[in-house]
Write an enzyme that holds these catalytic residues in place. Structure first.
Site, short mmCIF file in Angstrom:
data_model
loop_
_atom_site.label_atom_id
_atom_site.label_comp_id
_atom_site.label_asym_id
_atom_site.label_seq_id
_atom_site.Cartn_x
_atom_site.Cartn_y
_atom_site.Cartn_z
CG HIS A 240 -1.96 -1.09 1.17
ND1 HIS A 240 -2.75 -1.44 2.24
CD2 HIS A 240 -2.33 -1.92 0.16
CE1 HIS A 240 -3.55 -2.43 1.90
NE2 HIS A 240 -3.32 -2.74 0.64
C1 LIG Z 1 1.19 -7.61 -5.19
C2 LIG Z 1 0.19 -6.50 -4.91
C3 LIG Z 1 -1.08 -6.81 -4.47
C4 LIG Z 1 -2.00 -5.80 -4.19
N1 LIG Z 1 -3.27 -6.15 -3.78
C5 LIG Z 1 -4.17 -5.17 -3.55
C6 LIG Z 1 -5.51 -5.51 -3.16
O1 LIG Z 1 -5.87 -6.66 -3.04
N2 LIG Z 1 -6.38 -4.48 -2.92
C7 LIG Z 1 -6.01 -3.18 -3.03
O2 LIG Z 1 -6.85 -2.29 -2.80
N3 LIG Z 1 -4.76 -2.83 -3.39
C8 LIG Z 1 -3.84 -3.79 -3.66
N4 LIG Z 1 -2.57 -3.46 -4.04
C9 LIG Z 1 -2.23 -2.02 -4.12
C10 LIG Z 1 -2.68 -1.41 -5.43
O3 LIG Z 1 -2.33 -2.26 -6.51
C11 LIG Z 1 -1.99 -0.05 -5.59
O4 LIG Z 1 -2.34 0.80 -4.50
C12 LIG Z 1 -2.41 0.65 -6.88
O5 LIG Z 1 -2.18 -0.15 -8.01
C13 LIG Z 1 -1.66 1.96 -7.00
O6 LIG Z 1 -1.99 2.55 -8.24
P1 LIG Z 1 -1.02 3.59 -8.92
O7 LIG Z 1 -1.73 4.07 -10.13
O8 LIG Z 1 -0.56 4.57 -7.90
O9 LIG Z 1 0.30 2.77 -9.34
P2 LIG Z 1 0.48 1.42 -10.16
O10 LIG Z 1 -0.78 0.63 -10.23
O11 LIG Z 1 1.70 0.78 -9.58
O12 LIG Z 1 0.79 1.92 -11.64
C14 LIG Z 1 2.02 2.47 -12.02
C15 LIG Z 1 2.33 2.03 -13.42
O13 LIG Z 1 3.39 2.80 -13.95
C16 LIG Z 1 4.26 1.95 -14.67
N5 LIG Z 1 5.59 2.60 -14.68
C17 LIG Z 1 6.39 2.89 -13.63
N6 LIG Z 1 7.51 3.52 -14.05
C18 LIG Z 1 7.41 3.62 -15.39
C19 LIG Z 1 8.26 4.17 -16.40
N7 LIG Z 1 9.43 4.75 -16.12
N8 LIG Z 1 7.85 4.08 -17.70
C20 LIG Z 1 6.67 3.51 -18.02
N9 LIG Z 1 5.81 2.99 -17.10
C21 LIG Z 1 6.19 3.04 -15.80
C22 LIG Z 1 4.22 0.64 -13.89
O14 LIG Z 1 4.65 -0.43 -14.70
C23 LIG Z 1 2.75 0.57 -13.52
O15 LIG Z 1 2.00 -0.06 -14.54
C24 LIG Z 1 -1.63 -4.44 -4.35
C25 LIG Z 1 -0.34 -4.12 -4.82
C26 LIG Z 1 0.55 -5.14 -5.12
C27 LIG Z 1 1.94 -4.77 -5.63
#
Ligand SMILES: Cc1cc2nc3c(=O)[nH]c(=O)nc-3n(C[C@H](O)[C@H](O)[C@H](O)COP(=O)(O)OP(=O)(O)OC[C@H]3O[C@@H](n4cnc5c(N)ncnc54)[C@H](O)[C@@H]3O)c2cc1C
Length: 358
Positions: free
Chosen positions: A294
């Site tokens: 998280h």
């Molecule tokens: C293993 C795991 C299990 C989880 N399970 C749950 C759950 O059951 N329930 C829940 O509510 N939350 C869960 N979470 C948390 C949830 O997935 C995250 O809080 C959420 O995805 C965050 O969203 P975000 O958009 O901030 O980042 P992310 O979803 O991490 O998206 C960031 C994206 O940017 C891309 N990226 C990064 N750097 C670059 C770059 N330089 N160039 C191009 N692309 C790039 C990454 O590949 C990724 O696709 C889990 C997380 C993980 C890792």
């Protein structure tokens, strides 16, 4: 009880972002249905090397192969709570001193980029079962094959499960304004190290303290964009986090020892009877606990001038750049973060449209 409703106190089945018995990511739910739109190009497996800033304006991004993509309106940085501060720092945007130490030309000095990292720490209470009541019974190859077949034919059974189907919210601090502990009941053990073989399998009840005061950081180890960043979650640095975490762990033990569960539970295996004093609990937590995944807070949103982004998620000090992901949370929310991250995206979309209209 509705865990996303007005009050969380109690236990419930968790709500899932799932469709047709498959986990539905934001990419599946939002992007896939829009494929083919003329104003949408999706590049997968493509890593951004840096954000291009000209004058005091973000004008596009440079990819790893050196190609540039120019923004007609804005650059939206959505690389997540680890990826966004990392990419900003690779672009020369971050704490000037540490960027200079790595030989990165400073584009914009923002000491808070990568600071304020928060996460929830999961603590595990694992019990051995007296019968084959959990999904551990599918650990045998023929049972796993049967479960796979059941899923293919009916979209039901253990493969359709989130494994953590139920859980709840309660209080470590009885005076907290709303629950500050969260529980996930995992219907199995397998993934935890240190658990002796259990013939009938086991069950895991984990707890995490939801309002950590400890703050970590995301820094670069070098100017090489292929290198992983230095992630210091700094869990339990704050004494209160330690105390509340231990209270949560003791509560999971108490729940698993309740009379109605006695006919299913043979014995608690972790933490187990050797863990007695608070120091024992702390040592146990240091050895066995894990991230809840998280991560949040590393590009803090705020109304103050030191904040990384303003309340409309615009980067303070660089035009044409917004951060839209879990990194903008000033304080990590008191639950799982996925739905909140999607909500940040929804809200940002509204604000971007409003700002474009002027
Ligand atoms: C293993 C795991 C299990 C989880 N399970 C749950 C759950 O059951 N329930 C829940 O509510 N939350 C869960 N979470 C948390 C949830 O997935 C995250 O809080 C959420 O995805 C965050 O969203 P975000 O958009 O901030 O980042 P992310 O979803 O991490 O998206 C960031 C994206 O940017 C891309 N990226 C990064 N750097 C670059 C770059 N330089 N160039 C191009 N692309 C790039 C990454 O590949 C990724 O696709 C889990 C997380 C993980 C890792």
């Amino acid at each position: 009880m509705d865990v996303t409703g007005a009050a969380q106190d109690g236990v419930a089945f968790y709500q899932l972002t799932q469709r047709n018995a498959r986990r539905s990511s934001a990419a599946m739910a939002y992007v896939a249905p829009k494929e083919g739109r003329p104003n949408l190009t999706v590049q997968t497996g493509a890593q951004v090397r840096r954000i291009v800033v000209e004058g005091a304006r973000a004008t596009g991004v440079e990819m790893m192969d050196g190609t540039r993509i120019t923004a007609t309106q804005e650059v939206l940085l959505c690389s997540g709570a680890i990826g966004s501060p990392r990419l900003l720092q690779l672009s020369g945007i971050g704490p000037a001193d540490s960027l200079r130490d790595l030989g990165i030309a400073v584009v914009f000095d923002q000491p808070q980029v990568g600071e304020n990292l928060q996460d929830h720490l999961d603590l595990y209470c694992i019990s051995e079962l007296s019968g084959p009541y959990s999904y551990d019974r599918y650990a045998k190859p023929y049972m796993a094959a049967l479960a796979g077949l059941q899923y293919l034919l009916t979209r039901k059974g253990p493969v359709a499960s989130s494994l953590f189907e139920t859980g709840g919210f309660w209080y470590a601090d009885p005076d907290a304004r709303s629950p500050d502990l969260q529980f996930h009941l995992g219907l199995g053990t397998g993934i935890e190290k240190g658990v002796a073989a259990m013939p009938q399998g086991g069950v895991t009840l984990n707890s995490c303290y939801l309002r950590p005061r400890s703050r970590g950081s995301v820094r670069l180890q070098s100017d090489d964009p292929a290198k992983a960043p230095l992630i210091d979650p700094n869990y339990l640095q704050d004494a209160r986090d330690r105390e509340m975490s231990i209270r949560g762990l003791k509560l999971t033990q108490e729940i698993m020892a309740q009379a109605p569960l006695a006919r299913f539970v043979k014995a608690e295996r972790l933490p187990g009877p050797e863990v007695k004093t608070d120091q024992d609990y702390y040592d146990f937590i240091c050895e066995h606990s894990k991230t809840s995944h998280h991560c949040a807070g590393t590009c803090r949103m705020g109304a103050d001038s030191k904040a990384v982004v303003d309340p409309r998620l615009r980067f303070n000090g660089i035009d044409g750049l917004r951060v839209v992901d879990a990194s903008i949370m000033p304080t990590v929310i008191s639950s799982n973060t996925n739905a909140a991250a999607i909500m940040i995206g929804e809200k940002a979309a509204d604000m971007i449209r409003e700002d474009a209209r002027g």
